[in-house]
Scaffold this active site. Structure first.
Site, mmCIF file in Angstrom:
data_model
loop_
_atom_site.group_PDB
_atom_site.id
_atom_site.type_symbol
_atom_site.label_atom_id
_atom_site.label_comp_id
_atom_site.label_asym_id
_atom_site.label_seq_id
_atom_site.Cartn_x
_atom_site.Cartn_y
_atom_site.Cartn_z
ATOM 1 N N HIS A 64 -4.302 -5.694 -5.159
ATOM 2 C CA HIS A 64 -4.050 -4.387 -3.950
ATOM 3 C C HIS A 64 -2.520 -3.682 -3.929
ATOM 4 O O HIS A 64 -1.955 -4.211 -4.545
ATOM 5 C CB HIS A 64 -4.604 -5.437 -2.630
ATOM 6 C CG HIS A 64 -5.916 -5.380 -2.076
ATOM 7 N ND1 HIS A 64 -6.025 -5.919 -0.825
ATOM 8 C CD2 HIS A 64 -6.829 -5.663 -2.456
ATOM 9 C CE1 HIS A 64 -7.740 -5.979 -0.441
ATOM 10 N NE2 HIS A 64 -8.248 -5.931 -1.637
ATOM 11 N N HIS A 112 0.284 -1.323 -0.198
ATOM 12 C CA HIS A 112 0.053 0.132 -0.215
ATOM 13 C C HIS A 112 0.647 1.015 0.294
ATOM 14 O O HIS A 112 2.172 1.773 -0.039
ATOM 15 C CB HIS A 112 -0.723 -0.070 0.820
ATOM 16 C CG HIS A 112 -1.643 -0.594 1.128
ATOM 17 N ND1 HIS A 112 -2.231 -1.649 2.792
ATOM 18 C CD2 HIS A 112 -3.210 -1.081 0.573
ATOM 19 C CE1 HIS A 112 -3.524 -2.431 2.208
ATOM 20 N NE2 HIS A 112 -3.804 -2.077 0.270
ATOM 21 N N GLY A 126 -2.102 -1.358 -6.577
ATOM 22 C CA GLY A 126 -1.507 -0.747 -7.300
ATOM 23 C C GLY A 126 -0.815 0.390 -7.405
ATOM 24 O O GLY A 126 -0.508 0.682 -9.060
#
Length: 360
Positions: free
Chosen positions: A208, A167, A210
């Protein structure tokens, strides 16, 4: 529309409200708003809640009760899909909890997204910045265990399997994405299914973290079965960049209520009006979302009939689609946590009466 995390729900409700249910109430209100205006945009809209960790399960219970109440009234759930992010728990507990919730979700044809394996970085209060790098890669056996457990209940689920994802933003070279591992998950599952499988990609997978990914990494992920990609960080920056550009261009008109290059007595209201600069931020984010849609291959997948007249009578329901999900972009806008808000929700629902009910 994607609703994610505990902070956004409270933001939608109003940060000054400290009630324990504030986030959930704000989420319900936003979901109602989206349902009210979606038909005027002329494209299918998915209402999805993202990243519900174990500590937020009371909120998930409240949302699920809201879905069930809405379904009982109108023949469809309030939300289209929900995500359980129990990746911090053991695989056994993660899958077991997902199974129990999926039993309730599938009765209403709500899609379930789950995560197995760890996404690095920090988001929504979950800090994996110091995690063992090996844990950033989900194994085919882990994915197969999820598929076995959930497919026995229904087909409407997707798996966020980690392949080095992180993230947030990071320096080039600090993160090694391996989207080819998603292909390994597909081949492993095909082999385990044997003759029972007729699909090249039997798994619906999710990417996730990205933001910052290369075009080649995204293309390979889509080829290997990714149907959803999260790009929170890049879309947040795009939103801010639109505002930043507006301030730079109109700087001399934003230094006081009166007085600008056009004259010392000229008013500046049309420049500092929040509706003006918020729209500039929105326009910037729209451009960024389109870039991701192009990379994911979702441009041109739905034809809008501009000649068709819009039924302007007030309605909450939308025509469902039976088609398997195409790769599409979820622009993360923030949201969601809390607990059951059944009494408040029922009060809200009493204000709305759809003009049609979905028939399966």
């Amino acid at each position: 529309q994607v609703l994610r995390g505990p902070r956004g729900g409270s933001f939608a409700m109003g940060k000054g409200i400290k009630d324990k249910n504030a986030a959930a109430v704000g989420s319900v209100a936003l979901a109602m708003h989206v349902r009210s205006v979606a038909k005027f945009y002329g494209v299918p809209v998915v209402l999805h809640s993202d990243h519900c960790a174990k500590k937020l399960l009371p909120w998930f219970d409240g949302m699920l009760e809201a879905d069930e109440d809405f379904y009982a009234r109108f023949g469809e759930p309030l939300f289209s899909s929900h995500m359980l992010d129990l990746s911090e728990e053991s695989d056994q507990e993660n899958i077991a909890i997902c199974v129990e919730y999926f039993k309730r979700l599938q009765k209403m044809k709500i899609w379930l997204e789950m995560e197995i394996g760890i996404t690095g970085g920090e988001e929504d209060g979950v800090d994996n910045e110091e995690v063992d790098p090996e844990k950033l890669y989900t194994t085919p056996a882990q994915v197969w265990a999820v598929y076995q457990a959930l497919s026995s209940i229904g087909p409407m689920f997707s798996i966020a399997a980690a392949f080095g994802n992180v993230h947030g933003v990071y320096k080039p070279g600090n993160v090694v994405l391996s989207p080819e591992r998603l292909g390994n998950h597909q081949s492993y599952t095909r082999a385990m299914l044997g003759d029972a499988n007729k699909l090249n990609n039997p798994l619906f997978l999710v990417m996730h973290g990205g933001s910052g990914s290369t075009d080649d990494e995204i293309a390979l992920a889509v080829k290997n079965g990714v149907v959803k990609m999260n790009i929170d960080t890049d879309t947040q920056w795009a939103y801010w960049d639109g505002l930043r550009g507006f301030e730079r261009e109109k700087h001399d008109y934003l230094q006081g209520q009166i007085g600008n290059p056009g004259g010392y007595d000229k008013p500046n209201k049309k420049f500092y009006d929040p509706r003006v600069w918020i729209r500039k931020a929105e326009e910037s984010m729209v451009k960024r979302v389109r870039i991701s849609m192009e990379k994911l291959g979702s441009i041109g997948k739905y034809t809008v009939d501009r000649s068709a007249s819009i039924d302007k009578s007030f309605a909450l329901t939308a025509t469902p689609t039976k088609k398997a999900p195409e790769p599409y972009i979820y622009a993360i806008a923030g949201l969601l946590a809390g607990s059951a808000v059944t009494v408040i929700l029922k009060g809200l629902l009493s204000l709305y009466k759809p003009n049609s009910t979905r028939k399966e």
